[in-house]
Structure formats: C-alpha cells, structure tokens
Design an enzyme around this catalytic site. Structure first.
Site, PDB file in Angstrom:
ATOM      1  N   PHE A 145       0.808  -1.217   0.000  1.00 50.21           N
ATOM      2  CA  PHE A 145       0.000   0.000   0.000  1.00 50.21           C
ATOM      3  C   PHE A 145       0.841   1.265   0.000  1.00 50.21           C
ATOM      4  O   PHE A 145       0.383   2.336  -0.422  1.00 50.21           O
ATOM      5  CB  PHE A 145      -0.964  -0.012   1.192  1.00 50.21           C
ATOM      6  N   LYS A 146       2.089   1.164   0.457  1.00 51.24           N
ATOM      7  CA  LYS A 146       2.944   2.350   0.513  1.00 51.24           C
ATOM      8  C   LYS A 146       3.151   2.976  -0.875  1.00 51.24           C
ATOM      9  O   LYS A 146       3.446   4.158  -0.994  1.00 51.24           O
ATOM     10  CB  LYS A 146       4.303   1.991   1.114  1.00 51.24           C
ATOM     11  N   ASP A 147       2.991   2.171  -1.930  1.00 49.95           N
ATOM     12  CA  ASP A 147       3.194   2.689  -3.290  1.00 49.95           C
ATOM     13  C   ASP A 147       2.232   3.835  -3.612  1.00 49.95           C
ATOM     14  O   ASP A 147       2.583   4.736  -4.380  1.00 49.95           O
ATOM     15  CB  ASP A 147       2.973   1.581  -4.324  1.00 49.95           C
TER      16      ASP A 147
END
Length: 475
Positions: free
Chosen positions: A113-115
C-alpha cells in the site's frame, strides 16, 4: 495553507517546504494550520471522479503553492493504470455476499500500500527539487514495505539519494530481496542491528542534528512526511464512493497498523467531512495502539520488548504518527502535545483516563483489536476457503478485527496492505501452497544483493552517509 509543528513551532512554510523538511526543527511533525472540510454537497460533487481528479480535489487545499496545471499533471502522471495495474488504482472488492470489503492497495510497483503515496512523493520531489535547483538525501526507516516503495519511487531520480534503514533479519525474504537487489547508485540499504523502532530513532537523531541535516540536505519519506499521509487520505474517499452508499451514510474502515500513518490518513479524511463511522486499528502481538484505545494509556515498548511476528511490518513499539492524532485530540495544542511526548521520550506512559482528552478520543471513532499468529493463519485459511481470496498476514489481522467490530447494515472496508507473495512462508503455513507472484519478481531472492549491516549507532550512521555522499560526488 501554512504548516505548523505538533510541538508548537509555527510557520514551517508551505507544502513544498514541509515536503523536503521531514521532522520540524523542534522535533515535531508538520501539520496544516487548519483542516478544511467538505460540505455534504461538495462531497456529492466528488462522486464519479477519476482517481487523479479525486486526488486533486482532496489534496489541493493543502498544496496551494504549486500551480493548478502542474499539480494536475503530476497526479495524472502518478496514478496511471500502467503503474497500478488497474484503471481504478485502488479497486474495492466485496467478499461474497458479506458486508466485508477489501480495498486493494497492493497493485503498485512494490506490491504494498505504501506505493500509493510513495509514487506521488517521487514525482513531487523531482518537481520541487528541479524548480529550486536543489538535491535531497532521503533518510528513512522501514519495517518492511516503506523501504521498497520508497526505493522504487526514487529510481532514476538523479537529484535524490535514498538511505534506507531496516531491522537486520526481521523482514521477510521477499521484502529483503526487493530492497537489497536494487543496484542503482542512488540507493543505499542499511540493515541495523536492532528492531524497527531503533531504525526510526536513528532517523530522528540525525534529524535532530540541525547542522548535519542542513549540510547534507536530509529529508524523509516515512509517514512522518506529511505528503505521505495526505496522499493516503485520497483512497478513503475513493473507497467510500465505490460503495455506492446514499449521501451521508456511514462506512467503517479497519486498518492493520503499526506506525499509525495509514489509519491517521483515514482520520484526516473523516475530519475533512467523509462519513466514516468507526476507524478500527488492527494490531498484532505488538499491541501498543490497541492498549491505548482500550485503556486510555499510551505506553511505548522498548526495543527488547518488541516481538518478532508473522506480520512483521507491524512489529513496532512506538507509533510515530500517533503524535499527529493526539495533537488534534488536544485541540491542536502544541504545548500539550510536546508535554506528552516529553513523557514518551522519558519512557513514561501518557495516561488520558478521566480527562477531557480521553472523552475526545472516545468521540473520534477509534477502536482497536489484537491478533495472534494462530489468528492470522486461521483467517488466511478461512478467507481463502470461503471466498477464494488469498490475503497476506497483515491484511488477515485487519479482516479478523474488522469482522469483530462489524455493524449490521454498515459496510466494513478492510485495507489490504500487501500481496501475499511478500510473505510466502506464512501463507504457505496457512494454506499449504505458495502464493502467486507477478512475473517481474520471480526469482528475486536469487539476485545479487547490495547492503551493509551496521550497529545501532548514530555516529556510525552519520559517518556512512558522509562517506557515501563524498563518493557520489567523486563519481
């Protein structure tokens, strides 16, 4: 929009300034001086927007020092089907006929999800640095996913170097390989002999040295960077509208959380007027956050007490973004927040029980829950069996706790944090098969690696940064 520090410093500048700043000079975190809220009609006008258009609407009030055309272009360049393998960017999937939904956040370059936020940071860093003719040396800490997301976002960015700290031996084999196999000259992976909190503390120690920070142009990509939180708030709006609820109807969100950045983004969305009912914080065995929302006492855990678990990205005993939350709970009182964090720094608990601040916590919609290794194995197995959907261990923590707090007639949206391929051993243990991985990552564990192991020592870290930057200049 001007920015202030959670610990009282005022006038940190505007968005582009805090983007490059990392920690505020007083050690606090940057916050906008106010949080604008959408009216019910303004919210309705956001329905049906594409992801880049929605991101512009949500983020623009906080980014008013970038020309409109430039910001729109940056967002269009960031949120593409090519980068996220879906025209929806963050697809929402219902689990069968249940009231449980998965918000898919792991289709980007590093499968986590950090993307979603980090890709935006990469474009924004490049834009601001080129405009100012400056360079930036990013110093970050990762418990698993931030590192690879940051490094993939900064590939090919000649004005940016990345020094990423990770806890030695505490990431999954896939996570290690994702980071350490990168051979780009602007990427430096440093495995610290300690836990994630040690890495995070080293980042803060370096930032606290104002002279070193200025001389070596040190910035941040961890969720201490306001731009990360702001970009993450967008997918709460996207998920809410994808549910197709009537205007004003509530939705609940459950978020696996260690450092509190992802779920704080949900709280920001709620403060902006999105009809979020509960914000459910799912913890693993390192349940500092769950303990706080259950008891009103926030007591960080020293490194020696941080358990090594099968949801390792949440193996955190001190949640950085929690400071932003209590700052808002205190009515944006920097003096009060600094007092609390002085207690945290002295390893003493912050006890809000019986205070008006505890009443504000209870009114904010947060609840928490704790999962164990056996729990997440059972959840992975059950969701696979019942819905034909394989999930990673962190998402399993979220699904389990989300089900626990599900309300009749109210959708519960669980935030997916990573693809199961990043945690093959645990998923294999749960369902007796290896999860599929995208073709580009096949055999990644066998690729040549480039990293250094370093003691938990800020002097050694500073010396390494100096040495590598001097070498980069010579090359």
């Amino acid at each position: 929009m001007k920015y202030v520090s959670t610990r009282g410093a005022t006038d940190l500048g505007r968005f582009s300034d805090v983007l490059l700043m990392g920690l505020a000079p007083d050690g606090g975190l940057a916050m906008p001086e106010r949080i604008p809220a959408f009216s019910p009609q303004e919210l309705e006008n956001l329905r049906g927007l594409s992801y880049p258009e929605l991101a512009y609407a949500v983020m623009r009030p906080y980014i008013d020092d970038v020309p409109e055309a430039d910001l729109r272009r940056l967002l269009q360049s960031t949120y593409t089907e090519a980068a996220f393998h879906s025209k929806d960017i963050t697809p929402l999937t219902r689990l069968g006929q249940s009231n449980l939904y998965l918000l898919e956040l792991s289709n980007g370059p590093s499968l986590a999800f950090k993307d979603i936020a980090m890709q935006f940071l990469g474009h924004m860093f490049e834009y601001v640095l080129e405009g100012r003719d400056e360079r930036l040396n990013i110093l970050g800490a990762t418990s698993g996913d931030t590192g690879s997301a940051a490094e993939y976002a900064m590939l090919g960015k000649p004005r940016v170097n990345v020094f990423m700290l990770s806890p030695h031996g505490r990431m999954s084999a896939f996570q290690q390989a994702q980071m350490f196999s990168l051979q780009e000259p602007n990427i430096f992976n440093i495995a610290i002999e300690g836990v994630f909190d040690d890495c995070q503390d080293l980042v803060k120690e370096v930032n606290a040295d104002a002279e070193f920070k200025a001389r070596y142009e040190i910035g941040a990509v961890n969720s201490i960077n306001w731009a990360r939180v702001l970009a993450q708030a967008v997918y709460y709006f996207k998920a809410y509208f994808a549910l197709g609820l009537p205007a004003g109807a509530e939705a609940d969100f459950c978020v696996p959380s260690g450092n509190f950045g992802n779920v704080f983004a949900g709280y920001l969305a709620k403060r902006m007027g999105l009809p979020i009912g509960q914000l459910v914080v799912a913890s693993n065995e390192n349940d500092v956050l769950n303990e706080f929302f259950a008891t009103g006492v926030y007591h960080v855990r020293p490194a020696a007490q941080v358990a090594q678990t099968s949801s390792p990205s949440m193996d955190i005993g001190k949640a950085s973004n929690f400071e932003r939350y209590v700052y808002l709970i205190a009515g944006s009182d920097g003096v009060q927040t600094k007092g609390w964090w002085d207690e945290v720094g002295a390893s003493r608990p912050v006890d809000l029980r019986g205070s008006p601040h505890w009443d504000a916590v209870k009114a904010s919609g947060f609840v928490g829950g704790r999962s164990s290794h056996a729990d997440r194995l059972n959840t992975i197995r059950r969701i696979d069996r019942e819905f034909g959907r394989l999930i990673d261990p962190h998402t399993a923590d979220g699904v389990l706790i989300g089900e626990r707090y599900a309300r009749s007639g109210v959708p519960m949206v669980c935030l997916e944090t990573a693809l199961p391929a990043k945690f093959e051993e645990t998923v294999q243990e749960a369902v007796s098969r290896t999860p599929e991985r995208p073709e580009r990552f096949v055999g990644i564990e066998q690729r040549e690696r480039r990293s250094v192991v370093m003691p938990n020592d800020v002097t050694a870290l500073k010396a390494y940064i100096e040495e590598q930057l001097a070498k980069r200049l010579r090359d």
